[in-house]
Design an enzyme around this catalytic site. Structure first.
Site, mmCIF file in Angstrom:
data_model
loop_
_atom_site.group_PDB
_atom_site.id
_atom_site.type_symbol
_atom_site.label_atom_id
_atom_site.label_comp_id
_atom_site.label_asym_id
_atom_site.label_seq_id
_atom_site.Cartn_x
_atom_site.Cartn_y
_atom_site.Cartn_z
ATOM 1 N N ASP A 247 0.852 -1.185 0.000
ATOM 2 C CA ASP A 247 0.000 0.000 0.000
ATOM 3 C C ASP A 247 0.898 1.249 0.000
ATOM 4 O OD1 ASP A 247 -3.140 0.528 0.462
ATOM 5 O OD2 ASP A 247 -2.028 2.053 1.542
ATOM 6 N N TYR A 396 -3.584 11.039 0.908
ATOM 7 C CA TYR A 396 -4.013 10.830 -0.485
ATOM 8 C C TYR A 396 -3.986 12.141 -1.252
ATOM 9 C CZ TYR A 396 -5.447 6.042 0.461
ATOM 10 O OH TYR A 396 -5.432 4.701 0.755
ATOM 11 N N HIS A 453 -4.636 -7.842 0.328
ATOM 12 C CA HIS A 453 -3.964 -6.557 0.461
ATOM 13 C C HIS A 453 -3.204 -6.383 1.782
ATOM 14 C CE1 HIS A 453 -3.327 -2.420 -0.756
ATOM 15 N NE2 HIS A 453 -3.791 -1.980 0.400
#
Length: 477
Positions: A247, A396, A453
């Site tokens: 990630d 982000y 993930h």
């Protein structure tokens, strides 16, 4: 993750594929022959350009106010704490939660199903013991140190002393919506002896996540995090070390490898992104039919195609959070930072679908197939008690202010020894032939048998085994 700008190019690739297969056989063969020749030329050019390049280290100050003339560089022990008042406030907020009934037979397709959410929250309210979990968190040594104006939190776990054992420093970096706690199950596996090798593991919290202080200024992106973690390793006395990430952790550790490749003995990733370009386009056209020509294995073909369904529609269905967090994180964050149940739904939904997309078909989201509620809620509580969800979401926006493909790191190769673990239920699959476009020294590429993930949380033994075999190749054990 940082997939936003890749999604929109995929449709054009698919249309190009349909145009190619509309040609007659002779023209197809001519095109394939030209492509093979072009591929040879590309390989030759790449071999000529293996000079190690780096990206600028840069500098920054993320503390409140003006930068002081000097900064305390000491490392201080840290202990996770809680209080009755903190727990009472949590319970009061949980008790005031308003729920909305789910649509009939919606399962997890609309997000976290509120019928099952009530069951999770009931466990949280009446059975989950936060004080006990705080003691679990404190089983490993925690520390803080001030870097670029921020108090950076990390755990530092050393292996037991053994004769004839080579101890290798390894930094592991989490992503969103995870935390340093993701690594608790893999730590005892890495610190044990592996034929003469053991790891000394450092797991920092990204600034703005958990117990690491959030930036007070705009612009804190992966470059800043990478530079801070390089400073942390230097402060701990390590001149060379290994890195591991998934990630956001994969981007941060990749940037660390680009900034100071001479310090990074090896980079292990369980998620990596490829760049766009001629090689990728060609492989999408030819790969389903002549995979060997473009370096695809049968497993690559199985995971990639049909490309539009598996890598475009699927990502669009799962990336709504990313568009919100990359644009207006503070607005969306208000609700989840104020409501513990809203926060749990927001975070735990990702641990459902990102572990296995088929979990969306289940009424309970498959949450307890790989995780315990205690582990899941401990991760949620790290966000809740620190009030860090909004600052974590801002990461982000800071990284997606512009096209990621135009960043300096996207245009710079990675030349340190690299190991890649490709888990079958990861959000997107990156074949080795694509990864080699950026990662120029891949020593290990493993198709993992299961996992998604969050592999350190889901399949710690599988991930530990792959890290160990990669490092042994680098160390020539």
């Amino acid at each position: 993750m940082f997939l936003q700008n890749r999604i929109y190019a995929a449709k054009n690739k698919e249309q190009s594929s349909e145009t190619f297969f509309g040609l007659d056989v002779v023209k197809q063969r001519i095109l394939i022959g030209s492509a093979v020749a072009a591929g040879g030329l590309l390989a030759y050019m790449m071999s000529r350009s293996r000079k190690v390049k780096t990206i600028p280290l840069g500098e920054g100050w993320w503390g409140a106010g003006e930068k002081p003339l000097s900064e305390d560089q000491k490392i201080y022990p840290f202990t996770v704490q809680t209080s009755d008042k903190e727990i009472e406030d949590l319970y009061e907020r949980i008790d005031r939660t308003r729920y909305t009934d789910p649509l009939e037979d919606s399962r997890f397709h609309y997000g976290f199903n509120s019928t099952h959410l009530k069951k999770v929250v009931s466990y949280w309210r009446h059975e989950f013991d936060w004080k006990k979990q705080v003691a679990v968190l404190n089983q490993y040594p925690h520390f803080k140190t001030r870097i670029e104006g921020l108090d950076v939190h990390f755990i530092h776990v050393r292996p037991p002393h053994r004769e004839n054992q080579k101890v290798l420093p390894l930094m592991m970096v989490h992503g969103w919506p995870g935390s340093f706690y993701e690594f608790y199950k893999i730590l005892p596996l890495l610190t044990q002896n592996h034929d003469g090798i053991a790891f000394e593991v450092i797991c920092p919290s990204i600034p703005g996540y958990g117990f690491s202080e959030a930036s007070h200024k705009q612009g804190f992106n992966s470059f800043a995090a990478a530079r801070i973690f390089l400073t942390l390793m230097e402060r701990l006395g390590f001149s060379q070390f290994y890195l591991q990430g998934g990630d956001w952790g994969s981007l941060i550790t990749t940037n660390m490898s680009q900034m100071k490749p001479h310090c990074v003995k090896g980079l292990h990733l369980n998620m990596c992104m490829s760049t766009r370009g001629f090689k990728v386009l060609l492989s999408l056209m030819i790969g389903p039919y002549l995979p060997f020509l473009v370096g695809f294995s049968r497993e690559d073909v199985r995971r990639l195609f049909p490309f539009f369904e598996k890598n475009v529609y699927s990502i669009l269905r799962e990336s709504g959070y990313m568009h919100i967090q990359a644009t207006k994180p503070d607005t969306a964050g208000c609700g989840v930072n104020d409501s513990p149940v809203g926060l749990a739904a927001y975070i735990l939904e990702k641990f459902s679908s990102w572990t296995d997309m088929k979990n969306r078909d289940l009424v309970d989201g498959g949450l307890e197939r790989k995780f315990s509620l205690d582990d899941l809620l401990t991760n949620v509580m790290i966000y809740w008690t620190t009030g860090s969800v909004i600052s974590s979401m801002r990461f982000y926006k800071e990284n997606l202010q512009s096209n990621p493909d135009n960043r300096v790191d996207a245009k710079t190769g990675i030349f340190v020894p690299t190991g890649l673990a490709a888990f079958p239920d990861e959000l997107m699959h990156t074949p080795k032939s694509w990864a080699q476009i950026r990662y120029r020294d891949i020593r290990s590429y493993t198709f993992m048998p299961r996992g998604g993930h969050f592999p350190a949380f889901e399949e710690p033994q599988l991930l530990a085994n792959d890290i160990v075999q990669f490092v042994k190749k680098v160390e020539k054990f």
